[in-house]
Motif scaffolding. Structure first.
Motif, PDB file in Angstrom:
ATOM      1  N   PHE A  56      45.578  25.827  33.721  1.00  0.00           N
ATOM      2  CA  PHE A  56      44.421  26.138  34.570  1.00  0.00           C
ATOM      3  C   PHE A  56      43.980  27.586  34.339  1.00  0.00           C
ATOM      4  O   PHE A  56      42.802  27.875  34.124  1.00  0.00           O
ATOM      5  N   GLU A  57      44.952  28.481  34.321  1.00  0.00           N
ATOM      6  CA  GLU A  57      44.657  29.901  34.088  1.00  0.00           C
ATOM      7  C   GLU A  57      44.101  30.120  32.677  1.00  0.00           C
ATOM      8  O   GLU A  57      43.129  30.866  32.499  1.00  0.00           O
ATOM      9  N   ASN A  58      44.686  29.460  31.683  1.00  0.00           N
ATOM     10  CA  ASN A  58      44.181  29.570  30.309  1.00  0.00           C
ATOM     11  C   ASN A  58      42.755  29.034  30.192  1.00  0.00           C
ATOM     12  O   ASN A  58      41.927  29.623  29.488  1.00  0.00           O
ATOM     13  N   ASP A  59      42.478  27.938  30.891  1.00  0.00           N
ATOM     14  CA  ASP A  59      41.133  27.360  30.852  1.00  0.00           C
ATOM     15  C   ASP A  59      40.088  28.320  31.407  1.00  0.00           C
ATOM     16  O   ASP A  59      38.935  28.307  30.984  1.00  0.00           O
ATOM     17  N   TRP A  60      40.491  29.143  32.352  1.00  0.00           N
ATOM     18  CA  TRP A  60      39.573  30.083  33.003  1.00  0.00           C
ATOM     19  C   TRP A  60      39.631  31.477  32.403  1.00  0.00           C
ATOM     20  O   TRP A  60      38.990  32.405  32.917  1.00  0.00           O
ATOM     21  N   SER A  61      40.341  31.660  31.299  1.00  0.00           N
ATOM     22  CA  SER A  61      40.450  33.000  30.701  1.00  0.00           C
ATOM     23  C   SER A  61      39.113  33.553  30.210  1.00  0.00           C
ATOM     24  O   SER A  61      38.877  34.762  30.338  1.00  0.00           O
ATOM     25  N   PRO A  62      38.184  32.740  29.681  1.00  0.00           N
ATOM     26  CA  PRO A  62      36.882  33.322  29.310  1.00  0.00           C
ATOM     27  C   PRO A  62      36.142  33.898  30.529  1.00  0.00           C
ATOM     28  O   PRO A  62      35.534  34.965  30.454  1.00  0.00           O
ATOM     29  N   TYR A  63      36.221  33.195  31.625  1.00  0.00           N
ATOM     30  CA  TYR A  63      35.607  33.672  32.869  1.00  0.00           C
ATOM     31  C   TYR A  63      36.254  34.990  33.294  1.00  0.00           C
ATOM     32  O   TYR A  63      35.561  35.948  33.654  1.00  0.00           O
ATOM     33  N   HIS A  64      37.577  35.015  33.235  1.00  0.00           N
ATOM     34  CA  HIS A  64      38.333  36.226  33.595  1.00  0.00           C
ATOM     35  C   HIS A  64      37.921  37.414  32.731  1.00  0.00           C
ATOM     36  O   HIS A  64      37.695  38.515  33.232  1.00  0.00           O
ATOM     37  N   ARG A  65      37.812  37.192  31.437  1.00  0.00           N
ATOM     38  CA  ARG A  65      37.415  38.271  30.527  1.00  0.00           C
ATOM     39  C   ARG A  65      36.014  38.784  30.830  1.00  0.00           C
ATOM     40  O   ARG A  65      35.717  39.961  30.667  1.00  0.00           O
ATOM     41  N   ALA A  66      35.127  37.901  31.281  1.00  0.00           N
ATOM     42  CA  ALA A  66      33.743  38.281  31.549  1.00  0.00           C
ATOM     43  C   ALA A  66      33.559  38.987  32.897  1.00  0.00           C
ATOM     44  O   ALA A  66      32.524  39.609  33.123  1.00  0.00           O
ATOM     45  N   LEU A  67      34.554  38.901  33.761  1.00  0.00           N
ATOM     46  CA  LEU A  67      34.429  39.543  35.070  1.00  0.00           C
ATOM     47  C   LEU A  67      34.408  41.060  34.939  1.00  0.00           C
ATOM     48  O   LEU A  67      35.023  41.627  34.034  1.00  0.00           O
ATOM     49  N   ARG A  68      33.728  41.689  35.862  1.00  0.00           N
ATOM     50  CA  ARG A  68      33.797  43.144  35.943  1.00  0.00           C
ATOM     51  C   ARG A  68      35.208  43.526  36.353  1.00  0.00           C
ATOM     52  O   ARG A  68      35.899  42.789  37.058  1.00  0.00           O
ATOM     53  N   GLN A  69      35.622  44.694  35.904  1.00  0.00           N
ATOM     54  CA  GLN A  69      36.992  45.163  36.120  1.00  0.00           C
ATOM     55  C   GLN A  69      37.387  45.129  37.594  1.00  0.00           C
ATOM     56  O   GLN A  69      38.513  44.800  37.931  1.00  0.00           O
ATOM     57  N   GLN A  70      36.456  45.448  38.472  1.00  0.00           N
ATOM     58  CA  GLN A  70      36.761  45.523  39.896  1.00  0.00           C
ATOM     59  C   GLN A  70      37.139  44.172  40.493  1.00  0.00           C
ATOM     60  O   GLN A  70      37.811  44.099  41.515  1.00  0.00           O
ATOM     61  N   TYR A  71      36.718  43.073  39.860  1.00  0.00           N
ATOM     62  CA  TYR A  71      36.991  41.741  40.390  1.00  0.00           C
ATOM     63  C   TYR A  71      38.228  41.084  39.773  1.00  0.00           C
ATOM     64  O   TYR A  71      38.744  40.104  40.314  1.00  0.00           O
ATOM     65  N   LYS A  72      38.676  41.601  38.651  1.00  0.00           N
ATOM     66  CA  LYS A  72      39.795  40.968  37.944  1.00  0.00           C
ATOM     67  C   LYS A  72      41.072  40.862  38.774  1.00  0.00           C
ATOM     68  O   LYS A  72      41.698  39.800  38.779  1.00  0.00           O
ATOM     69  N   PRO A  73      41.486  41.911  39.493  1.00  0.00           N
ATOM     70  CA  PRO A  73      42.719  41.762  40.290  1.00  0.00           C
ATOM     71  C   PRO A  73      42.612  40.657  41.350  1.00  0.00           C
ATOM     72  O   PRO A  73      43.588  39.949  41.615  1.00  0.00           O
ATOM     73  N   HIS A  74      41.433  40.484  41.918  1.00  0.00           N
ATOM     74  CA  HIS A  74      41.231  39.447  42.929  1.00  0.00           C
ATOM     75  C   HIS A  74      41.315  38.062  42.297  1.00  0.00           C
ATOM     76  O   HIS A  74      41.930  37.151  42.858  1.00  0.00           O
ATOM     77  N   PHE A  75      40.724  37.934  41.132  1.00  0.00           N
ATOM     78  CA  PHE A  75      40.785  36.667  40.404  1.00  0.00           C
ATOM     79  C   PHE A  75      42.234  36.336  40.037  1.00  0.00           C
ATOM     80  O   PHE A  75      42.682  35.200  40.217  1.00  0.00           O
ATOM     81  N   GLU A  76      42.964  37.325  39.549  1.00  0.00           N
ATOM     82  CA  GLU A  76      44.369  37.120  39.171  1.00  0.00           C
ATOM     83  C   GLU A  76      45.218  36.724  40.379  1.00  0.00           C
ATOM     84  O   GLU A  76      46.146  35.924  40.259  1.00  0.00           O
ATOM     85  N   ARG A  77      44.868  37.268  41.549  1.00  0.00           N
ATOM     86  CA  ARG A  77      45.616  36.945  42.760  1.00  0.00           C
ATOM     87  C   ARG A  77      45.485  35.460  43.102  1.00  0.00           C
ATOM     88  O   ARG A  77      46.403  34.866  43.668  1.00  0.00           O
ATOM     89  N   LEU A  78      44.362  34.836  42.743  1.00  0.00           N
ATOM     90  CA  LEU A  78      44.206  33.406  43.008  1.00  0.00           C
ATOM     91  C   LEU A  78      45.301  32.594  42.322  1.00  0.00           C
ATOM     92  O   LEU A  78      45.860  31.668  42.903  1.00  0.00           O
ATOM     93  N   PHE A  79      45.602  32.947  41.089  1.00  0.00           N
ATOM     94  CA  PHE A  79      46.647  32.215  40.363  1.00  0.00           C
ATOM     95  C   PHE A  79      48.027  32.534  40.918  1.00  0.00           C
ATOM     96  O   PHE A  79      48.895  31.659  40.964  1.00  0.00           O
ATOM     97  N   ASP A  80      48.210  33.774  41.360  1.00  0.00           N
ATOM     98  CA  ASP A  80      49.474  34.129  42.027  1.00  0.00           C
ATOM     99  C   ASP A  80      49.652  33.280  43.281  1.00  0.00           C
ATOM    100  O   ASP A  80      50.742  32.793  43.565  1.00  0.00           O
ATOM    101  N   GLN A  81      48.557  33.097  44.018  1.00  0.00           N
ATOM    102  CA  GLN A  81      48.622  32.287  45.234  1.00  0.00           C
ATOM    103  C   GLN A  81      48.971  30.836  44.918  1.00  0.00           C
ATOM    104  O   GLN A  81      49.774  30.218  45.620  1.00  0.00           O
ATOM    105  N   ALA A  82      48.395  30.305  43.865  1.00  0.00           N
ATOM    106  CA  ALA A  82      48.719  28.925  43.470  1.00  0.00           C
ATOM    107  C   ALA A  82      50.191  28.819  43.086  1.00  0.00           C
ATOM    108  O   ALA A  82      50.871  27.853  43.447  1.00  0.00           O
ATOM    109  N   ARG A  83      50.703  29.826  42.377  1.00  0.00           N
ATOM    110  CA  ARG A  83      52.122  29.819  41.983  1.00  0.00           C
ATOM    111  C   ARG A  83      53.049  29.938  43.193  1.00  0.00           C
ATOM    112  O   ARG A  83      54.163  29.416  43.175  1.00  0.00           O
TER     113      ARG A  83
END
Length: 93
Positions: A15-42
């Motif tokens: 799921f995280e790999n599938d969304w990696s293009p989206y992650h790369r395109a995010l502005r730096q300020q939003y990346k930690p929040h996006f990453e936290r979503l996967f931490d929450q799922a884990r």
């Protein structure tokens, strides 16, 4: 030997790999929040593994929503405690 189903943790990684293009395109300020979503799922991987859903995306999203609900409840408790503290200090004036 037969083919085995991927584990819940494997599906989160995919799921995280599938969304990696989206992650790369995010502005730096939003990346930690996006990453936290996967931490929450884990964080709910044990329950997600038991669910063993045919569509693990639903389980991932429920896990993320549950984690956010827990964070909201904790923040609401903090706000209530602070409000009570302020009201108590105002009453003692």
């Amino acid at each position: 030997m037969g083919k085995t189903n991927p584990t819940y943790r494997d599906t989160i990684r995919q799921f995280e790999n599938d969304w990696s293009p989206y992650h790369r395109a995010l502005r730096q300020q939003y990346k930690p929040h996006f990453e936290r979503l996967f931490d929450q799922a884990r964080n709910f991987a044990d329950a997600g593994g038991i669910q063993n859903s045919m569509d693990p995306m639903n389980t991932h999203l429920i896990s993320i929503m549950l984690a956010q609900e827990c964070r909201i409840a904790a923040l609401e408790e903090e706000v209530s405690a602070l409000e009570e503290e302020v009201n108590t200090s105002l009453d003692h004036r």
